[in-house]
Design an enzyme around this catalytic site. Structure first.
Site, mmCIF file in Angstrom:
data_model
loop_
_atom_site.group_PDB
_atom_site.id
_atom_site.type_symbol
_atom_site.label_atom_id
_atom_site.label_comp_id
_atom_site.label_asym_id
_atom_site.label_seq_id
_atom_site.Cartn_x
_atom_site.Cartn_y
_atom_site.Cartn_z
ATOM 1 C CE1 TYR A 1 1.690 2.160 5.219
ATOM 2 C CE2 TYR A 1 2.923 2.690 7.208
ATOM 3 C CZ TYR A 1 2.424 1.756 6.327
ATOM 4 O OH TYR A 1 2.668 0.428 6.539
ATOM 5 C CB SER B 1 3.475 0.646 10.584
ATOM 6 O OG SER B 1 4.727 1.261 10.578
ATOM 7 C CB SER B 2 6.921 1.255 14.818
ATOM 8 O OG SER B 2 7.738 1.386 13.679
ATOM 9 C CB CYS B 3 5.279 5.142 11.066
ATOM 10 S SG CYS B 3 3.911 4.512 10.117
ATOM 11 C CG HIS C 1 10.804 -0.442 4.319
ATOM 12 N ND1 HIS C 1 9.853 -1.295 3.793
ATOM 13 C CD2 HIS C 1 10.117 0.522 4.976
ATOM 14 C CE1 HIS C 1 8.655 -0.867 4.135
ATOM 15 N NE2 HIS C 1 8.776 0.237 4.844
ATOM 16 C CE LYS D 1 -0.676 0.247 7.561
ATOM 17 N NZ LYS D 1 -1.314 -1.039 7.199
HETATM 18 N N1 LIG Z 1 7.477 -3.954 5.488
HETATM 19 C C1 LIG Z 1 7.607 -3.463 6.693
HETATM 20 O O1 LIG Z 1 8.725 -3.088 7.128
HETATM 21 C C2 LIG Z 1 6.418 -3.316 7.596
HETATM 22 C C3 LIG Z 1 6.646 -2.813 8.890
HETATM 23 C C4 LIG Z 1 5.566 -2.662 9.747
HETATM 24 C C5 LIG Z 1 4.302 -3.010 9.317
HETATM 25 N N2 LIG Z 1 4.104 -3.513 8.076
HETATM 26 C C6 LIG Z 1 2.712 -3.804 7.682
HETATM 27 O O2 LIG Z 1 2.550 -5.113 7.189
HETATM 28 C C7 LIG Z 1 1.565 -5.137 6.161
HETATM 29 C C8 LIG Z 1 2.131 -5.809 4.926
HETATM 30 O O3 LIG Z 1 3.312 -5.178 4.512
HETATM 31 P P1 LIG Z 1 4.336 -5.870 3.494
HETATM 32 O O4 LIG Z 1 5.680 -5.370 3.845
HETATM 33 O O5 LIG Z 1 4.064 -7.325 3.423
HETATM 34 O O6 LIG Z 1 3.905 -5.178 2.122
HETATM 35 P P2 LIG Z 1 4.071 -5.719 0.631
HETATM 36 O O7 LIG Z 1 5.173 -6.729 0.565
HETATM 37 O O8 LIG Z 1 4.155 -4.526 -0.236
HETATM 38 O O9 LIG Z 1 2.714 -6.483 0.363
HETATM 39 C C9 LIG Z 1 1.495 -5.814 0.366
HETATM 40 C C10 LIG Z 1 0.466 -6.660 -0.340
HETATM 41 O O10 LIG Z 1 -0.737 -5.902 -0.341
HETATM 42 C C11 LIG Z 1 -1.439 -6.190 -1.510
HETATM 43 N N3 LIG Z 1 -2.184 -5.012 -1.957
HETATM 44 C C12 LIG Z 1 -1.730 -3.742 -2.098
HETATM 45 N N4 LIG Z 1 -2.708 -2.949 -2.585
HETATM 46 C C13 LIG Z 1 -3.802 -3.750 -2.757
HETATM 47 C C14 LIG Z 1 -5.110 -3.531 -3.242
HETATM 48 N N5 LIG Z 1 -5.514 -2.321 -3.653
HETATM 49 N N6 LIG Z 1 -5.958 -4.584 -3.301
HETATM 50 C C15 LIG Z 1 -5.566 -5.802 -2.887
HETATM 51 N N7 LIG Z 1 -4.345 -6.079 -2.407
HETATM 52 C C16 LIG Z 1 -3.472 -5.059 -2.353
HETATM 53 C C17 LIG Z 1 -0.426 -6.563 -2.590
HETATM 54 O O11 LIG Z 1 -1.003 -7.596 -3.346
HETATM 55 P P3 LIG Z 1 -0.495 -8.063 -4.830
HETATM 56 O O12 LIG Z 1 0.886 -8.620 -4.617
HETATM 57 O O13 LIG Z 1 -1.457 -9.092 -5.228
HETATM 58 O O14 LIG Z 1 -0.493 -6.827 -5.692
HETATM 59 C C18 LIG Z 1 0.799 -6.983 -1.786
HETATM 60 O O15 LIG Z 1 1.112 -8.336 -1.936
HETATM 61 C C19 LIG Z 1 1.153 -3.683 5.935
HETATM 62 O O16 LIG Z 1 -0.049 -3.417 6.601
HETATM 63 C C20 LIG Z 1 2.258 -2.893 6.567
HETATM 64 O O17 LIG Z 1 1.802 -1.687 7.105
HETATM 65 C C21 LIG Z 1 5.135 -3.685 7.201
HETATM 66 C C1 LIG Z 2 8.224 0.633 8.493
HETATM 67 C C2 LIG Z 2 8.139 1.825 7.580
HETATM 68 O O1 LIG Z 2 9.163 2.713 7.817
HETATM 69 C C3 LIG Z 2 9.229 3.903 7.080
HETATM 70 O O2 LIG Z 2 10.004 4.789 7.788
HETATM 71 P P1 LIG Z 2 11.531 4.587 8.020
HETATM 72 O O3 LIG Z 2 11.780 3.644 9.133
HETATM 73 O O4 LIG Z 2 12.129 5.937 8.190
HETATM 74 O O5 LIG Z 2 11.919 3.944 6.616
HETATM 75 P P2 LIG Z 2 13.150 3.509 5.769
HETATM 76 O O6 LIG Z 2 12.870 3.903 4.368
HETATM 77 O O7 LIG Z 2 13.455 2.096 6.023
HETATM 78 O O8 LIG Z 2 14.408 4.410 6.261
HETATM 79 C C4 LIG Z 2 15.002 4.251 7.528
HETATM 80 C C5 LIG Z 2 16.234 5.133 7.617
HETATM 81 O O9 LIG Z 2 17.238 4.616 6.735
HETATM 82 C C6 LIG Z 2 17.778 5.657 5.949
HETATM 83 N N1 LIG Z 2 18.328 5.116 4.687
HETATM 84 C C7 LIG Z 2 19.644 5.077 4.368
HETATM 85 N N2 LIG Z 2 19.825 4.600 3.140
HETATM 86 C C8 LIG Z 2 18.594 4.276 2.661
HETATM 87 C C9 LIG Z 2 18.139 3.726 1.427
HETATM 88 O O10 LIG Z 2 18.905 3.437 0.512
HETATM 89 N N3 LIG Z 2 16.788 3.520 1.309
HETATM 90 C C10 LIG Z 2 15.919 3.833 2.318
HETATM 91 N N4 LIG Z 2 14.616 3.573 2.150
HETATM 92 N N5 LIG Z 2 16.323 4.401 3.478
HETATM 93 C C11 LIG Z 2 17.642 4.610 3.647
HETATM 94 C C12 LIG Z 2 16.618 6.638 5.795
HETATM 95 O O11 LIG Z 2 17.081 7.917 5.402
HETATM 96 C C13 LIG Z 2 16.031 6.596 7.218
HETATM 97 O O12 LIG Z 2 16.783 7.410 8.079
HETATM 98 C C14 LIG Z 2 7.931 4.642 6.943
HETATM 99 O O13 LIG Z 2 8.047 5.668 5.984
HETATM 100 C C15 LIG Z 2 6.787 3.770 6.749
HETATM 101 O O14 LIG Z 2 5.641 4.517 7.006
HETATM 102 C C16 LIG Z 2 6.794 2.503 7.574
HETATM 103 O O15 LIG Z 2 6.397 2.762 8.894
#
Ligand SMILES: NC(=O)c1ccc[n+]([C@@H]2O[C@H](COP(=O)([O-])OP(=O)(O)OC[C@H]3O[C@@H](n4cnc5c(N)ncnc54)[C@H](OP(=O)(O)O)[C@@H]3O)[C@@H](O)[C@H]2O)c1
Ligand SMILES: C[C@@H]1O[C@H](OP(=O)(O)OP(=O)(O)OC[C@H]2O[C@@H](n3cnc4c(=O)[nH]c(N)nc43)[C@H](O)[C@@H]2O)[C@@H](O)[C@H](O)[C@@H]1O
Length: 312
Positions: free
Chosen positions: A137, A108-110, A180, A141
């Site tokens: 987190y 992730s970009s974090c 998010h 990563k």
């Molecule tokens: N979402 C974003 O904005 C974002 C941004 C950058 C990178 N990523 C990366 O992309 C990847 C996937 O993210 P996502 O957004 O798709 O997350 P997600 O929708 O929450 O899906 C995560 C999946 O991981 C599985 N999982 C969690 N804990 C597990 C465990 N203990 N054993 C087996 N499976 C497990 C879950 O399976 P079940 O459904 O079967 O429980 C779930 O379907 C992550 O590595 C994340 O860091 C996401």
């Molecule tokens: C992609 C993920 O991004 C995450 O950071 P990050 O972009 O700040 O994650 P977000 O939760 O998407 O928040 C991004 C920005 O949106 C604001 N925000 C405004 N309203 C809302 C709301 O209703 N919900 C949420 N969630 N935010 C909100 C929040 O304060 C922050 O400045 C990391 O914590 C993870 O590690 C991961 O890398």
């Protein structure tokens, strides 16, 4: 990667994993292996070892992780660190033990320092302090990225890692506390419109800037990397464009058609001021994102209306 290759997509019910399954199937890959977390808890070393011994996947896409927004990361700090380290340690190590031909780890970009120069270049990793709200987190990563490189250096394993920017799309998490910003705001504006509420609360100052990519673009990039990228060192995946949270809120308000006020709740954290990816490494290889944010928002609002998301 041959079309009949056995590919394990870890986390196939998640937003990224499900997009990968859709993209791989569309490309003609039919031999996919999947398990839910209830069937295989990837934190369990013995269970993961047994799974790899039986299934012997040739390729692994590691999209299983404990994932959440700023509030979840800041609250469940121990769980984010423990779960992610355990999942990736088990999957990466067993992929090595069982001779997986190629593994793609998703970070992730974090991982980048909170105040790194923008746009974020791959070589900014470990040059400064991390953003405190998601330090556990991010450390997990970073360990995953370095583990892939270490297995390549010591054993010659073809393990690569991709660092996506903030993602959105089908099967996103719409929980109001743990999600998010993009899914949270879609839901908040939708519910405010339905209930005729006068205002919507947006966390923080609205000034932080974020880059948003549709998960179908990410899946396309991951398939490209599986087919073409075999190098040490992680690679950024993003659109190369960002918006302020205030602009995002206005865009979402317009997509939903809500006419009330936007109120900023400054008791909630802003997090990193900006995290725009430098995507020149990926662009030079020949890949670019194609889904503009406004178009993506419109399609994802339709997905949301059809109930394609978690915690709705
Ligand atoms: N979402 C974003 O904005 C974002 C941004 C950058 C990178 N990523 C990366 O992309 C990847 C996937 O993210 P996502 O957004 O798709 O997350 P997600 O929708 O929450 O899906 C995560 C999946 O991981 C599985 N999982 C969690 N804990 C597990 C465990 N203990 N054993 C087996 N499976 C497990 C879950 O399976 P079940 O459904 O079967 O429980 C779930 O379907 C992550 O590595 C994340 O860091 C996401
Ligand atoms: C992609 C993920 O991004 C995450 O950071 P990050 O972009 O700040 O994650 P977000 O939760 O998407 O928040 C991004 C920005 O949106 C604001 N925000 C405004 N309203 C809302 C709301 O209703 N919900 C949420 N969630 N935010 C909100 C929040 O304060 C922050 O400045 C990391 O914590 C993870 O590690 C991961 O890398």
């Amino acid at each position: 990667m041959e079309l009949n290759a056995k590919i394990y997509v870890a986390g196939h019910r998640g937003m990224v994993g499900s997009a990968m399954v859709r993209r791989l199937e569309r490309a003609g890959y039919t031999n996919l292996v999947v398990r839910t977390s209830a069937e295989l808890d990837l934190r369990n070393q013995t269970a993961v070892e047994a799974f790899f011994a039986v299934e012997k996947p040739e390729y692994v896409v590691l999209a299983a992780a404990m994932v959440g927004g700023i509030h979840a990361n800041n609250t469940y700090r121990a769980d984010f660190m423990y779960s992610n380290l355990m999942i990736q340690n088990n999957v990466i190590h067993q992929s090595h033990v069982h001779g997986v031909a190629k593994l793609l780890f998703l970070g992730s970009s974090c991982i980048y320092p909170k105040l790194a120069a923008q746009p974020l270049r791959e070589d900014a990793l470990l040059t400064g302090l991390l953003e405190p709200t998601n330090e556990p987190y991010a450390l997990a990563k970073i360990a995953g990225v370095k583990m892939c490189d270490a297995y390549r250096a010591q054993y010659g394993d073809n393990f690569i890692s991709a660092m996506p920017t903030n993602l959105y799309g089908p099967n996103d998490n719409y929980d109001l506390h743990n999600s998010h910003v993009l899914p949270a705001l879609l839901r908040k504006f939708h519910e405010a419109q339905q209930q005729q509420l006068p205002e919507v609360q947006v966390w923080g100052s609205g000034r932080p800037r974020r880059e948003f990519m549709h998960v179908d673009d990410l899946a396309e990039a991951c398939l490209f990397l599986l087919q073409h990228y075999n190098e040490p060192g992680h690679i950024n995946v993003g659109t190369g464009e960002d918006v302020a949270i205030q602009e995002l809120a206005t865009l979402i308000r317009d997509v939903v058609g809500y006419e009330g006020r936007i109120q900023f709740d400054t008791t909630m954290p802003d997090g990193t001021p900006r995290k725009l990816m430098d995507v020149s490494k990926l662009t030079a290889l020949g890949w670019k994102a194609t889904i503009p944010l406004e178009q993506g928002l419109r399609t994802v609002y339709q997905d949301f209306l059809h109930g394609t998301g978690k915690n709705l």
